[in-house]
Design an enzyme around this catalytic site. Structure first.
Site, mmCIF file in Angstrom:
data_model
loop_
_atom_site.group_PDB
_atom_site.id
_atom_site.type_symbol
_atom_site.label_atom_id
_atom_site.label_comp_id
_atom_site.label_asym_id
_atom_site.label_seq_id
_atom_site.Cartn_x
_atom_site.Cartn_y
_atom_site.Cartn_z
ATOM 1 N N HIS A 43 5.049 0.441 0.358
ATOM 2 C CA HIS A 43 5.859 -0.634 1.085
ATOM 3 C C HIS A 43 4.755 -1.547 1.507
ATOM 4 C CE1 HIS A 43 3.305 2.250 3.716
ATOM 5 N NE2 HIS A 43 3.283 1.325 4.739
ATOM 6 N N TYR A 94 7.645 -9.257 13.199
ATOM 7 C CA TYR A 94 6.352 -8.892 12.578
ATOM 8 C C TYR A 94 5.893 -9.758 11.224
ATOM 9 C CZ TYR A 94 3.469 -5.336 10.060
ATOM 10 O OH TYR A 94 2.579 -4.684 9.386
ATOM 11 N N HIS A 118 0.914 -1.221 0.061
ATOM 12 C CA HIS A 118 -0.187 0.037 0.084
ATOM 13 C C HIS A 118 0.843 1.273 -0.036
ATOM 14 C CE1 HIS A 118 0.880 -0.775 4.280
ATOM 15 N NE2 HIS A 118 0.264 0.570 4.452
#
Length: 435
Positions: free
Chosen positions: A365, A344, A329
């Site tokens: 990213h 993550y 996005h």
């Protein structure tokens, strides 16, 4: 011994360390109980609407006025304030390793150990934020921040916030907020490390739940406020303040942490991130990350935050026929991410506890190549994302990295490489074949 707390976000709390210290039926009697001094601290304009009015009444051994003139002091050399003249605006995606703790000089408290990563807006204009990493190997001097409220996100080591309103023990996995103008010190037995969001804008509040309804996300009852506590110091003490981006100090006649009783809704608080009631899809597609918002600092534009504090906690992923990690996005908001522990789910490597990444306004990213390839082909069964806690400070303004952050050895010079090597979506088709 475990501390006792008052519960409820924004509640009108009442607490006294000595029975009978709180006056009844009024705030400022001619003579306050026990010979104490009544003093109000206001976190909003007097005439702010009731729902947004922030103020507390304190009943003190000594009034706060008992100090000399403030003078400039050499402190917080790496703690910068927006607008930062050294800032290095860049559209590039950035990522830092954890800053080394062993590089600190002996006797460094959180004031001198604060290291600014990026900032935006203007402290004097009451808009924007600054993102910092704090490191300390010594308990701090008394301090208050006249520029902003401070959101602490510990990553290593438990600390105690000794405040005018009482004591807060804060460990990794918890957060704490100290409102603007409130005096406190940070104490700890071992070295500590973590993140700070310095919020120049509207005070942090719980986000509206919209169609979620009455329950979910961070529940108001789980926010904890200190009970009254005070210290008596029979000698002058130093107080440091950050005011208009500069550091000042003065000598007070005695410790300002002498509040025997207080009532109101303007006070420090803490929250255990494990109590966050995560909401997620039970059908398909990935919901917007705003569904993970713990606290928000609203702006004058409805739905557009001066700052959101968002977490990515342990949770179940069950979406069918769905790419489950965060999608690719580009965002009109700016995102600074940190990692408290674990990994993550959008990054296979390189994003480490204590480190951080900055994806600025409209910088593309998303998952790295390894994560994308795995998530695109894995068998879709219910998956529990465990042993992780990442977070994000998200702001409507571009976050401008400081020069010191851009030159720090912890900056990863090869971050862009994590997105190199994606396979073409289809075999190229010639114009003739298309016709």
């Amino acid at each position: 011994m475990a501390l006792q707390y008052l519960s409820g976000f924004g509640n009108q709390h009442s607490t006294e360390a000595i029975t009978g210290a709180l006056p009844q039926g009024q705030n400022s009697p001619q003579q306050a109980p026990l010979g104490l001094y009544a003093e109000q601290v206001s976190g909003s304009a007097f005439t702010a609407p009731r729902a947004h009015n922030l103020r507390s009444w304190q009943y003190r051994l000594h009034p706060s006025v008992g100090h000399g003139a403030y003078e400039a002091v050499n402190a917080g050399a790496h703690w910068l304030t927006a607008p930062d003249a050294s800032a290095q605006p860049t559209p590039n995606r950035l990522r830092w390793d954890a800053l080394p703790l062993d590089a600190l000089a002996a006797g460094t408290d959180f004031i001198d150990g604060m290291f600014t990563i990026a900032s935006n807006g203007a402290a004097r204009g009451l808009s924007g934020v600054a993102t910092h990493v704090y490191r300390a190997n010594q308990s701090s001097r008394l301090f208050y921040n006249a520029d902003a409220e401070m959101l602490f996100v510990p990553q290593l080591g438990t600390m105690q916030l000794q405040t005018e309103f009482g004591l807060l023990d804060v460990a990794p996995g918890e957060i704490a907020v100290v409102p603007r103008g409130i005096k406190f010190r940070v104490t700890h037995d071992a070295s500590v490390y973590g993140y700070v969001c310095e919020n120049y804008g509207a005070p942090l509040a719980l986000p509206e739940l919209g169609p979620i309804g009455a329950n979910g996300l961070a529940n108001a009852r789980d926010f904890l406020y200190p009970v009254a506590w005070f210290e008596q110091v029979a000698q002058p003490v130093e107080i440091i303040t950050k005011y208009a981006g500069k550091f000042w100090h003065t000598q007070a006649e005695t410790s300002p942490l002498n509040v025997v009783a207080w009532h109101g809704n303007y006070a420090p608080y803490k929250y255990d991130l494990a109590r966050f009631n995560t909401i997620n899809t039970v059908s398909f597609d990935h919901p917007d990350p705003s569904i993970f918002t713990v606290l928000t600092s609203p702006s004058e534009t409805e739905g557009t935050a001066n700052c959101d504090f968002v977490i990515f906690p342990p949770r179940w992923l069950v979406a069918e026929n769905t790419f489950r990690p965060p999608w690719f996005h580009r965002n009109c908001m700016s995102e600074y991410m940190g990692l408290i522990h674990g990994a993550y789910d959008a990054k296979a490597a390189g994003f480490v506890p204590g480190g951080g990444s900055l994806h600025n306004v409209f910088s593309a990213h998303g998952p790295d190549v390894t994560t994308f390839n795995k998530a695109s082909t894995v068998k879709l069964e219910p998956q529990h994302v465990a042993n992780t806690m990442a977070f994000m400070f998200e702001s409507r303004f571009a976050l401008e990295p400081s020069l010191q952050a851009m030159k720090h050895p912890s900056l990863q010079t090869n971050y862009d490489q994590v997105w190199q090597g994606f396979s073409p979506a289809i075999t190229p088709i010639s114009l003739k074949e298309q016709l």
